[in-house]
Scaffold this active site. Structure first.
Site, PDB file in Angstrom:
ATOM      1  N   HIS A   1       0.854  -1.102   0.329  1.00  0.00           N
ATOM      2  CA  HIS A   1      -0.065   0.073  -0.357  1.00  0.00           C
ATOM      3  C   HIS A   1       0.947   1.120   0.676  1.00  0.00           C
ATOM      4  O   HIS A   1       1.742   1.211   1.058  1.00  0.00           O
ATOM      5  CB  HIS A   1      -0.539  -0.152   1.468  1.00  0.00           C
ATOM      6  CG  HIS A   1      -1.953   0.660   1.172  1.00  0.00           C
ATOM      7  ND1 HIS A   1      -1.997   2.639   1.632  1.00  0.00           N
ATOM      8  CD2 HIS A   1      -2.885   0.617   1.310  1.00  0.00           C
ATOM      9  CE1 HIS A   1      -2.339   2.925   2.025  1.00  0.00           C
ATOM     10  NE2 HIS A   1      -3.457   2.216   1.776  1.00  0.00           N
TER      11      HIS A   1
ATOM     12  N   ASP B   1       3.221  -4.312   7.241  1.00  0.00           N
ATOM     13  CA  ASP B   1       1.651  -3.587   7.881  1.00  0.00           C
ATOM     14  C   ASP B   1       1.010  -4.770   7.869  1.00  0.00           C
ATOM     15  O   ASP B   1       0.265  -5.555   6.875  1.00  0.00           O
ATOM     16  CB  ASP B   1       2.176  -3.169   6.641  1.00  0.00           C
ATOM     17  CG  ASP B   1       0.560  -2.525   5.986  1.00  0.00           C
ATOM     18  OD1 ASP B   1      -0.510  -2.685   6.928  1.00  0.00           O
ATOM     19  OD2 ASP B   1       0.913  -1.482   5.038  1.00  0.00           O
TER      20      ASP B   1
ATOM     21  N   GLN C   1      -4.514  -5.289   6.829  1.00  0.00           N
ATOM     22  CA  GLN C   1      -5.476  -5.902   6.238  1.00  0.00           C
ATOM     23  C   GLN C   1      -5.724  -6.888   6.936  1.00  0.00           C
ATOM     24  O   GLN C   1      -6.423  -7.979   7.142  1.00  0.00           O
ATOM     25  CB  GLN C   1      -5.561  -6.102   5.007  1.00  0.00           C
ATOM     26  CG  GLN C   1      -5.289  -4.728   4.105  1.00  0.00           C
ATOM     27  CD  GLN C   1      -6.940  -4.783   3.555  1.00  0.00           C
ATOM     28  OE1 GLN C   1      -7.711  -5.297   3.687  1.00  0.00           O
ATOM     29  NE2 GLN C   1      -7.151  -3.647   3.792  1.00  0.00           N
TER      30      GLN C   1
ATOM     31  N   LYS D   1     -10.372  -1.062  11.040  1.00  0.00           N
ATOM     32  CA  LYS D   1     -10.621  -2.601   9.520  1.00  0.00           C
ATOM     33  C   LYS D   1     -10.551  -3.277  11.003  1.00  0.00           C
ATOM     34  O   LYS D   1     -10.772  -4.864  10.240  1.00  0.00           O
ATOM     35  CB  LYS D   1      -9.503  -2.123   9.231  1.00  0.00           C
ATOM     36  CG  LYS D   1      -8.874  -1.082   8.030  1.00  0.00           C
ATOM     37  CD  LYS D   1      -7.420  -1.498   7.255  1.00  0.00           C
ATOM     38  CE  LYS D   1      -7.320  -0.362   6.516  1.00  0.00           C
ATOM     39  NZ  LYS D   1      -7.826  -0.344   5.381  1.00  0.00           N
TER      40      LYS D   1
ATOM     41  N   CYS E   1      -4.175   2.428  -3.646  1.00  0.00           N
ATOM     42  CA  CYS E   1      -3.027   2.896  -3.381  1.00  0.00           C
ATOM     43  C   CYS E   1      -2.126   1.824  -3.648  1.00  0.00           C
ATOM     44  O   CYS E   1      -1.633   1.324  -2.235  1.00  0.00           O
ATOM     45  CB  CYS E   1      -3.358   3.197  -1.606  1.00  0.00           C
ATOM     46  SG  CYS E   1      -4.866   4.097  -1.474  1.00  0.00           S
TER      47      CYS E   1
HETATM   48  N1  PMP Z   1      -1.560  -0.729   4.627  1.00  0.00           N
HETATM   49  C1  PMP Z   1      -2.410  -1.619   4.062  1.00  0.00           C
HETATM   50  C2  PMP Z   1      -2.240  -3.197   3.585  1.00  0.00           C
HETATM   51  C3  PMP Z   1      -3.828  -0.512   3.928  1.00  0.00           C
HETATM   52  O1  PMP Z   1      -4.829  -1.468   3.357  1.00  0.00           O
HETATM   53  C4  PMP Z   1      -4.402   0.599   4.223  1.00  0.00           C
HETATM   54  C5  PMP Z   1      -5.662   0.647   4.035  1.00  0.00           C
HETATM   55  N2  PMP Z   1      -6.884   0.849   2.744  1.00  0.00           N
HETATM   56  C6  PMP Z   1      -3.630   1.705   4.399  1.00  0.00           C
HETATM   57  C7  PMP Z   1      -2.163   0.573   4.958  1.00  0.00           C
HETATM   58  C8  PMP Z   1      -3.518   2.732   4.931  1.00  0.00           C
HETATM   59  O2  PMP Z   1      -4.214   2.480   6.762  1.00  0.00           O
HETATM   60  P1  PMP Z   1      -4.747   4.019   6.627  1.00  0.00           P
HETATM   61  O3  PMP Z   1      -5.512   4.739   5.956  1.00  0.00           O
HETATM   62  O4  PMP Z   1      -6.185   2.926   8.151  1.00  0.00           O
HETATM   63  O5  PMP Z   1      -3.316   4.826   7.345  1.00  0.00           O
END
Ligand code: PMP
Length: 420
Positions: A124, A201, A204, A227, A365
């Site tokens: 991401h 990270d 998910q 999440k 993203c």
């Molecule tokens: N890493 C991953 C794998 C994600 O799916 C996301 C959110 N879509 C993020 C990072 C970023 O998370 P946040 O916007 O809650 O900071």
């Protein structure tokens, strides 16, 4: 074994009774953010109704009550991911801020010109851009891990990228596009062999697997409350205590100090050293309630139900001839990325929205992943345990209808290339 009662489970989520465009809401965008159960909404409300005060300012009863709930929430997170101490749990705004904290605070002190930061193509942007920024500041280099056919980080090619210059390896436990678990244990082992740190990270993954940071052996693990049935604006940075002790603060101000004089400041101990300013107190307390909700519903039948939804959705999509899956294997979690031949993804998402169905379209993203897969974007369906087979049937009917209707009726530009 008792079967999972989805109708009873849905009752925890009042938002699911909403109508969108005169249709029942079908919420298939759970990887973006999950809906919140009543108990979580109520926990936040109750805090403001009965306990609202600032924390760690023990001069009055209300503040002591707020502080004790806030710190209990931290302990709840510690136990949830099996960290060895609550000092290893830093509250942040979310995964993004947790990664920025490590990239800046650790990176500015411990990276030197020529050092290598290893990322995967499936990250991401939150796990790419902070590293690009610090790499630029420090003259470090970014190296990329390639993926296998199923979209996981390719185990066989790890050691071609991780080497003696590697200082940190940062990868997702689960990608937000691919839905396959990465071989993080193996990755951590390879990083350790060259003396590199690891950041996982878990944005998910936390919703789909039990995370045990001690068993994983990673140095940092990051995730967001929203999440996992929790509120937005709350995140977690887990870091190994001995490592966090060595890292200087990220932001400066109240809460993170021990003493301040006109000439000098000394910093607070962990975890407060990394928590400058008033935190999202109500959000952290509500997140503890979300974790409680997860543990109350941790039955095997729920897990099996999610697997049943995943298989069913995948098979029904596969039966539509225009559907092209982004990766070749059935996903490990209910997150399916695909596109439709000759249909623009944004048009498809808009047409489904008009039927009350919320799905995600675009680059998610993850633009480097889209380039790697030679796609300009895709559609993503991400399910939760409150979704139903009937909702999937409705989605499939709508998709079939959109594919057969004339373009001007369905609003799908049948000849447009799938682009962002
Ligand atoms: N890493 C991953 C794998 C994600 O799916 C996301 C959110 N879509 C993020 C990072 C970023 O998370 P946040 O916007 O809650 O900071």
């Amino acid at each position: 074994m008792k079967t999972f009662d989805v109708e009873a489970f849905r009752k925890h989520f009042p938002i699911l009774t909403q109508q969108i465009e005169q249709h029942n809401l079908v919420y298939f965008d759970n990887a973006a953010t999950m809906q919140k159960p009543l108990s979580v909404i109520e926990a936040e409300r109750q805090f403001y109704l009965t306990t609202n005060a600032n924390v760690h300012r023990g001069a009055h009863t209300l503040s002591s009550m707020a502080t004790s709930l806030f710190e209990l929430a931290r302990v709840k997170v510690q136990k949830f991911i099996n960290a060895s101490s609550a000092k290893e749990i830093i509250w942040t705004k979310g995964t993004t801020e947790s990664i920025n904290l490590i990239a800046q605070a650790w990176g500015s002190e411990f990276l030197s010109p020529g050092d290598e930061i290893v990322l995967s193509y499936a990250e991401h942007h939150a796990n790419i851009v902070p590293w690009q920024a610090i790499a630029k500041q420090k003259g470090a280099k970014i190296k990329w891990l390639v993926l296998d056919e199923a979209g996981r980080i390719d185990r066989a090619k790890l050691t071609q990228v991780i080497g003696n210059k590697t200082k940190i390896v940062c990868c997702s436990h689960l990608s937000n596009v691919v839905g396959k678990f990465n071989p993080v244990e193996y990755l951590i082992k390879c990083a350790k062999e060259v003396g590199a740190l690891t950041l996982v990270d878990g944005a998910q993954a936390v919703a789909h697997t039990q995370v045990d940071v001690q068993k994983l052996g990673c140095d940092f693990y990051v995730f967001s409350a929203h999440k996992l049935y929790g509120p937005t604006g709350v995140g977690v940075l887990y870091g190994r205590q001995s490592l966090l002790e060595q890292v200087s603060p990220y932001q400066f101000g109240g809460e993170m100090i021990k003493t301040v004089s006109v000439n000098e400041t000394t910093y607070n101990e962990l975890p407060f050293k990394f928590e400058a300013g008033t935190p999202n107190i109500a959000g952290c307390i509500a997140f503890a309630q979300a974790i409680e909700f997860v543990s109350q519903h941790q039955q095997k039948s729920l897990y099996q139900y999610k697997q049943q939804l995943t298989r069913y959705c995948y098979q029904q999509l596969a039966a539509i001839s225009a559907v092209r899956f982004v990766v070749k294997e059935i996903p490990d979690i209910p997150l399916i990325s695909f596109y439709l031949d000759n249909a623009h993804q944004q048009d498809v998402a808009a047409a489904l929205d008009a039927k009350g169905i919320a799905i995600r379209a675009g680059h998610h993203c993850a633009m480097p992943l889209m380039s790697y897969l030679d796609l300009s974007g895709c559609l993503r369906i991400s399910l939760s345990a409150y979704n139903t087979i009937a909702e999937i049937d409705y989605l499939i009917d709508c998709l079939k209808m959109l594919m057969t209707e004339p373009a001007e009726q369905s609003n799908i530009a049948s000849n447009s290339a799938p682009e962002e």
